[in-house]
Design an enzyme around this catalytic site. Structure first.
Site, PDB file in Angstrom:
ATOM      1  N   ASP A 225     -37.625 -23.183  82.844  1.00  0.00           N
ATOM      2  CA  ASP A 225     -38.486 -24.222  82.316  1.00  0.00           C
ATOM      3  C   ASP A 225     -39.088 -23.805  80.970  1.00  0.00           C
ATOM      4  OD1 ASP A 225     -39.907 -26.778  83.310  1.00  0.00           O
ATOM      5  OD2 ASP A 225     -41.599 -25.538  82.662  1.00  0.00           O
TER       6      ASP A 225
ATOM      7  N   GLU B 222     -34.294 -24.250  79.241  1.00  0.00           N
ATOM      8  CA  GLU B 222     -34.746 -25.539  78.716  1.00  0.00           C
ATOM      9  C   GLU B 222     -35.491 -25.248  77.419  1.00  0.00           C
ATOM     10  OE1 GLU B 222     -37.509 -29.363  79.895  1.00  0.00           O
ATOM     11  OE2 GLU B 222     -38.230 -27.327  80.169  1.00  0.00           O
TER      12      GLU B 222
ATOM     13  N   ASP C  62     -37.171 -35.734  83.714  1.00  0.00           N
ATOM     14  CA  ASP C  62     -38.113 -36.056  82.631  1.00  0.00           C
ATOM     15  C   ASP C  62     -37.624 -37.213  81.766  1.00  0.00           C
ATOM     16  OD1 ASP C  62     -39.732 -33.867  83.312  1.00  0.00           O
ATOM     17  OD2 ASP C  62     -38.608 -32.515  82.004  1.00  0.00           O
TER      18      ASP C  62
HETATM   19  C1  NOJ Z   1     -40.432 -29.168  81.664  1.00  0.00           C
HETATM   20  C2  NOJ Z   1     -40.204 -29.790  82.989  1.00  0.00           C
HETATM   21  O1  NOJ Z   1     -38.898 -30.294  83.039  1.00  0.00           O
HETATM   22  C3  NOJ Z   1     -41.257 -30.859  83.168  1.00  0.00           C
HETATM   23  O2  NOJ Z   1     -41.022 -31.689  84.275  1.00  0.00           O
HETATM   24  C4  NOJ Z   1     -42.594 -30.178  83.251  1.00  0.00           C
HETATM   25  O3  NOJ Z   1     -43.618 -31.157  83.286  1.00  0.00           O
HETATM   26  C5  NOJ Z   1     -42.839 -29.256  82.060  1.00  0.00           C
HETATM   27  N1  NOJ Z   1     -41.688 -28.476  81.699  1.00  0.00           N
HETATM   28  C6  NOJ Z   1     -43.949 -28.302  82.377  1.00  0.00           C
HETATM   29  O4  NOJ Z   1     -43.533 -27.388  83.354  1.00  0.00           O
END
Ligand code: NOJ
Length: 531
Positions: free
Chosen positions: A185, A236, A310
C-alpha cells in the site's frame, strides 16, 4: 526464481464485500473459501486480498491495529490458514496487502513506541488525502503527528531502524506461514523529506512521493526479507513516473517486481483533485499506455489494471454501462489483457458490475467520500454538484457487494449488507457465467491465452492509428508471430483495412465483413498471424 507472476492473472478480493458466510452483513474468510471454486473456474493464478488484519475500520482495514491478528468480523486465524491451504490446493497463490506507510492510531506501537511515528511541535501546511490538514494534535504528547490519510492512520517513521526491523519481522512471519507475496500500500510514500517543508499549494506530494531514501528502504527490505522467498511483490505508487517505475522494477536493482501506476487513472480529471471531472480523451489514454508499454519493455514490469477498490467501475467509466455494457466490458478486457504486464481483475469486473447511485449521502460509507462531502459543503459547494462527482468517482462504486445471484442482496448476505447492494443485481450477477457469451467466459479465455501464448508476455508493443480518438489499436510482435488488437471505444461504426491473420477472439460472434474491418459499437477484434 521463475518469475511465475509474469504469466499469471491476479484477482483482487475486497473481503468486506465479497461473500458473507455468517449473515452479519460483512463479507468474511469463510465466504471466500466458499467461492474458491468460482475463482478456479475463472483460471485465476494469484489472489490479492485487501487487508484482513485486526482493525477499527476507519478506512476498512487499511488502518491496522494488529498485523498478526485477523479482524474478528472476517473470522479467525484458523479460517485464514484453511483458506490459504485451499488456495494452494487449487494451485493459486495468495498475495497479502501490506500496509506499512501507516498503522491505526489504535496499534500498540502508537502508545508504546512513539518514536515509530512522525511528530512535530508545529504542523506544516500539507493536506491529507482524506481532506483537511495532514496533522493532528495529540493531547498527551502535546505535539502533532503526521497522517497523510485519516487522522486514525498515523504515518510510520521509516527513518527509525527499529521500526524497519519490526516491519521486516512481521513480513517474515507471514511469508513463513506460506503466503506468496505482498501488494504494498502506497509504498512510495514511506520516505519523507526530513525537513517536512511547507508546500507551495499545500500539496506535500513532492516531499513524500518517491522520497529521498525510498530506494534504500526497498533495497534493504529486499535484502532482509524478499530475496529469501519465491514471491510476488507489487508496489502501489501514486506519483511514480515511468522513470521511477523502471528504477523500482528493474530486476538488477533488487527492489520490487512491479508497480501500480496512477497516470492512466488521472486522465479524466481536470486538476489535482479526482473529483474535478473531465471526459476521457481516448488519445490521452492511448498515448499514456503506449509510453508505459515502451518504457518498461525489457527494463522492468508493469501491472495492468482498470479497476480496484479505490476506482470506479470501468464499464461505467471508459465503457458504456447501458445498452453496450456487455460489449464494452469485453472490449475493455481485451484492450488491457493483450498488453505487456500482469493483469489484475477486481471482483465483479468479470461480470461487468457497474457504478452505483445512492440517493442520500447517508448511504455512503467511504471515509474519503464522506470527508470530502463535509469539506465541500462547508465551503458552500451545492449538494448536487458533489453528488455528481461521487457518482462518477466515489470509491463505494467499487465496494458495493459482489452480485452472486438474483436473490435478496444479490446472494452476498442473508443479513443487512454493510453497504447497499447495487439495485441492478437481478440482471447483473454470476448466474450466467457458463453461458459461452458471458463476460466471465471472455475473461476466462483471455486468462488461458496468456498462459498459452508467449507473445502476450514477451512481445513488443506498437500503437496503431495514433490520432484516432475512437479506436485503440496496437500490435504485439514476438519471434514469427504478430497479434493485432482493435478496440472500438465508441458507439459508432469505424472502418479500417483488415489486418493480416486469423481472428483469435472478438466480442461479436463473427466479423461484420471480410473485405474491410468494420468495427461495430464497442467491438473488439484480435488477429493472430504466424509467418
Ligand atoms: C491505498 C489504498 O488502496 C486505499 O484504499 C487506502 O485508503 C489508502 N491507500 C490508505 O491506506
Amino acid at each position: 526464481m521463475t518469475e511465475w507472476w509474469k504469466k499469471g492473472t491476479v484477482y483482487q478480493i475486497y473481503p468486506r464485500s465479497f461473500m458473507d458466510a455468517n449473515g452479519d452483513g460483512v463479507g468474511d474468510i469463510r465466504g471466500i473459501i466458499q467461492k474458491l471454486d468460482y475463482l478456479e473456474d475463472l483460471g485465476i493464478d494469484i489472489v490479492w486480498l485487501s487487508p484482513v488484519y485486526d482493525s477499527p475500520n476507519d478506512d476498512n482495514g487499511y488502518d491496522i491495529r494488529d498485523y498478526q491478528k485477523i479482524m474478528a468480523e472476517f473470522g479467525t486465524m484458523e479460517d485464514f490458514d484453511e483458506m490459504l491451504e485451499q488456495m494452494h490446493a487449487r494451485g493459486m497463490k495468495l498475495m497479502m496487502d501490506l500496509v506499512v506507510n501507516h498503522t491505526s492510531d489504535e496499534h500498540g506501537w502508537f502508545s508504546s513506541k512513539p518514536e515509530y511515528y512522525i511528530w512535530r511541535g508545529k504542523p506544516n501546511n500539507w493536506k491529507s488525502f482524506f481532506s483537511g490538514s495532514a496533522w493532528e494534535f495529540d493531547e498527551q504528547r502535546q505535539q502533532y503527528y503526521l497522517h497523510l490519510f485519516s487522522k486514525k492512520q498515523p504515518d510510520l517513521n521509516w527513518e527509525n531502524p527499529d521500526l524497519r526491523e519490526s516491519v521486516y519481522g512481521m513480513m517474515r512471519w507471514w511469508l513463513d506461514k506460506g503466503v506468496d507475496g505482498f501488494r504494498m500500500d502506497v509504498i512510495n510514500l514511506i520516505s519523507k523529506d526530513p525537513e517536512l517543508p511547507d508546500a507551495p499549494d499545500g500539496d506535500g506530494g513532492p516531499y513524500y512521493m518517491n522520497g529521498p531514501k525510498i530506494h534504500d528502504y526497498l533495497q534493504e527490505m529486499n535484502r532482509e526479507v524478499l530475496a529469501e522467498y519465491d514471491i510476488v511483490t507489487v508496489g502501489e505508487m501514486p506519483g511514480a513516473s515511468v522513470a521511477d517505475a523502471v528504477n523500482y522494477t528493474d530486476p538488477e536493482r533488487r527492489e520490487l517486481n512491479m508497480i501500480f501506476t496512477f497516470e492512466h487513472m488521472g486522465l479524466d480529471q481536470t486538476g489535482g483533485e479526482k473529483w474535478d471531472l473531465k471526459p476521457l480523451k481516448l488519445t490521452d489514454l492511448k498515448h499514456n499506455m503506449e509510453h508505459w508499454q515502451h518504457a518498461l519493455h525489457k527494463k522492468g514490469w508493469n501491472s495492468l489494471y482498470w479497476n480496484n477498490h479505490d476506482q470506479p467501475r470501468i464499464v461505467s467509466r471508459f465503457g458504456d454501462d447501458g445498452k453496450y455494457r456487455i460489449e464494452s466490458a469485453k472490449m475493455l478486457a481485451a484492450c488491457l489483457h493483450f498488453m505487456q504486464g500482469t493483469p489484475y481483475i477486481y471482483q465483479g469486473e468479470e461480470i461487468g458490475m457497474t457504478n452505483v447511485r445512492f440517493d442520500s449521502i447517508d448511504e455512503y460509507r467511504d471515509i474519503e467520500t464522506l470527508n470530502m462531502y463535509d469539506e465541500k459543503r462547508s465551503g458552500g459547494v451545492p449538494h448536487d454538484t458533489i453528488m455528481r462527482s461521487i457518482y462518477v468517482k466515489g470509491r463505494d462504486n467499487a465496494r458495493t457487494p459482489m452480485q452472486w445471484n438474483g436473490d435478496a442482496n444479490g446472494g452476498f448476505t442473508t443479513g443487512t449488507p454493510w453497504l447497499g447492494v447495487n439495485p441492478n443485481y437481478k440482471d447483473i450477477n454470476t448466474l450466467n457465467k457458463d453461458d459461452g457469451n458471458s463476460i466471465f467466459q471472455f475473461y476466462r479465455k483471455l486468462i488461458r491465452m496468456r498462459k498459452e501464448m508467449e507473445i502476450i508476455t514477451h512481445g513488443n508493443f506498437t500503437l496503431l492509428h495514433r490520432d484516432d480518438d475512437s479506436v485503440f489499436a496496437y500490435t504485439r510482435e514476438y519471434e514469427d508471430e504478430k497479434l493485432t488488437v482493435y478496440c472500438n471505444f465508441s458507439d459508432r461504426e469505424q472502418q479500417f483495412d483488415l489486418p493480416d491473420g486469423e481472428l483469435l477472439i472478438g466480442n461479436y460472434n463473427s466479423l461484420e465483413s471480410n473485405e474491410l474491418l468494420v468495427l461495430r459499437p464497442y467491438e473488439t477484434a484480435v488477429f493472430n498471424k504466424k509467418s
